[in-house]
Write an enzyme that holds these catalytic residues in place. Structure first.
Site, mmCIF file in Angstrom:
data_model
loop_
_atom_site.group_PDB
_atom_site.id
_atom_site.type_symbol
_atom_site.label_atom_id
_atom_site.label_comp_id
_atom_site.label_asym_id
_atom_site.label_seq_id
_atom_site.Cartn_x
_atom_site.Cartn_y
_atom_site.Cartn_z
ATOM 1 C CE1 TYR A 30 1.163 -0.241 4.350
ATOM 2 C CE2 TYR A 30 0.034 1.872 4.363
ATOM 3 C CZ TYR A 30 0.896 0.969 4.964
ATOM 4 O OH TYR A 30 1.494 1.301 6.137
ATOM 5 C CE LYS A 146 3.281 3.307 3.152
ATOM 6 N NZ LYS A 146 3.368 3.375 4.602
ATOM 7 C CD GLU A 178 10.772 2.176 10.164
ATOM 8 O OE1 GLU A 178 10.533 3.157 9.439
ATOM 9 O OE2 GLU A 178 10.567 1.004 9.806
ATOM 10 C CG LEU A 202 8.575 2.644 4.524
ATOM 11 C CD1 LEU A 202 8.231 1.350 3.791
ATOM 12 C CD2 LEU A 202 7.321 3.437 4.778
HETATM 13 O O1 PSZ Z 1 -1.556 8.600 8.405
HETATM 14 C C1 PSZ Z 1 -0.674 7.883 8.929
HETATM 15 O O2 PSZ Z 1 -0.745 7.481 10.093
HETATM 16 C C2 PSZ Z 1 0.549 7.533 8.148
HETATM 17 S S1 PSZ Z 1 0.761 8.046 6.574
HETATM 18 C C3 PSZ Z 1 2.259 7.294 6.432
HETATM 19 C C4 PSZ Z 1 2.568 6.662 7.571
HETATM 20 C C5 PSZ Z 1 1.601 6.793 8.553
HETATM 21 N N1 PSZ Z 1 3.710 5.961 7.800
HETATM 22 C C6 PSZ Z 1 4.697 5.655 6.853
HETATM 23 C C7 PSZ Z 1 5.930 5.117 7.509
HETATM 24 C C8 PSZ Z 1 5.917 3.845 8.118
HETATM 25 O O3 PSZ Z 1 4.793 3.116 8.133
HETATM 26 C C9 PSZ Z 1 7.103 3.360 8.714
HETATM 27 C C10 PSZ Z 1 7.139 2.042 9.381
HETATM 28 N N2 PSZ Z 1 8.228 4.091 8.681
HETATM 29 C C11 PSZ Z 1 8.252 5.315 8.109
HETATM 30 C C12 PSZ Z 1 7.110 5.863 7.530
HETATM 31 C C13 PSZ Z 1 7.194 7.222 6.904
HETATM 32 O O4 PSZ Z 1 7.119 7.106 5.511
HETATM 33 P P1 PSZ Z 1 6.552 8.290 4.599
HETATM 34 O O5 PSZ Z 1 7.367 9.484 4.934
HETATM 35 O O6 PSZ Z 1 6.770 7.799 3.235
HETATM 36 O O7 PSZ Z 1 5.114 8.467 4.971
#
Ligand code: PSZ
Length: 283
Positions: A30, A146, A178, A202
């Site tokens: 996703y 992801k 992370e 990620l």
């Molecule tokens: O709305 C939300 O709660 C969101 S939107 C994106 C995320 C959460 N997280 C992305 C994510 C992640 O799931 C993990 C494990 N590490 C880093 C990130 C950050 O990724 P970006 O910057 O691409 O959203």
């Protein structure tokens, strides 16, 4: 309106096949894309990551990047999101439905699902900051993909909440990786430190934007693993994600980070990020 397996449906009318592998195994991928003022932010990076995730789980996507772009635009428009609105777009692709076996069935069609909804930016929280709990990273070893398999993230986030914190910072044997749904940066002596983009994190889109903005503006960035001790002695901490943007962490395990409030480097990066968003919505 949602887009589910090739059809437009209203919420409540969408159905999941009982043997959909996304549903049974979390076998799918996703993306969550930010919409600022009705425009997709960093779309090309999200679509590149989606195709990479697909490749890594051996899924052939029957759609081109351009077709997915058209779908994303339709999701925004059909949900009444205009240039006055900030929003998020969710796209998921399940491996598809087939009689339940673990290995990948020979003939199976991926099932795509997408929705978009208005979502405001966390502006007040970004000035105030959040608290976090340090927790062991119990996830698998391919956190660079992801995938829909988010149980590790669910459990660590809940442990943090149970401990009274808003978020969690994960470590593997004392090395900080992370957060459950964001990347983490430490600031020490004016430089940024964050875990390298390997299999353990990620490769966050926001992480990369922040790294680029920092480097363009003379802030050194070290993509190097660091310890929980280093984290606790950082001048500043912040996490980054599509929806949290640049979110200061002002306490870890109940102990203040630096001055216990948003620091100058986070503030500077938030300012640069704001300018970057404003420039991107004009294109
Ligand atoms: O709305 C939300 O709660 C969101 S939107 C994106 C995320 C959460 N997280 C992305 C994510 C992640 O799931 C993990 C494990 N590490 C880093 C990130 C950050 O990724 P970006 O910057 O691409 O959203």
């Amino acid at each position: 309106m949602l887009y589910v397996g090739g059809k437009w449906v209203a919420e409540g009318e969408a159905a999941v096949h009982p043997e959909d592998r996304g549903y049974n195994f979390g076998d799918g991928i996703y993306e969550v894309v930010r919409i600022y003022k009705g425009k997709m932010f960093q779309w090309d990076a999200h679509i590149a990551r989606l195709f990479r995730s697909a490749r890594e789980i051996r899924m052939n996507l029957p759609w081109s990047a351009a077709e997915l772009g058209t779908l994303a635009r339709q999701l925004i428009d059909k949900n009444g999101i205009t240039e006055d609105d900030d929003a998020t777009l969710y796209l998921q692709i399940s491996r598809g439905a087939a009689p339940r076996v673990h290995d990948i069935p020979d003939s199976i069609e991926p099932v795509i699902m997408g929705f978009a909804r208005k979502k405001e930016r966390p502006l007040a929280e970004m000035k105030k900051g959040q608290t976090a709990q340090l927790i062991e990273d119990i996830r698998w070893l391919r956190c660079d993909i992801k995938t829909l398999n988010l149980l590790g993230a669910v459990l660590v986030k809940q442990y943090a909440k149970d401990a009274g914190a808003q978020d969690c910072i994960l470590h593997r044997n004392g090395i900080v990786t992370e957060c459950s749904s964001s990347n983490v940066f430490a600031v020490k002596n004016g430089a940024l430190y964050t875990h390298p983009a390997d299999h353990l994190i990620l490769h966050g889109i926001t992480r990369q934007v922040v790294i680029d903005l920092a480097r363009e503006n003379g802030i050194p960035v070290y993509e190097e693993a660091f310890t929980t001790d280093f984290l606790k002695q950082a001048d500043e901490l912040f996490l980054t994600s599509t929806t949290a943007e640049i979110m200061p962490i002002i306490a870890v395990d109940g102990q203040p980070v630096g001055e216990g409030s948003i620091g100058p480097v986070a503030l500077k990066l938030q300012d640069l990020f704001e300018q970057h968003i404003n420039a991107s919505v004009l294109v």
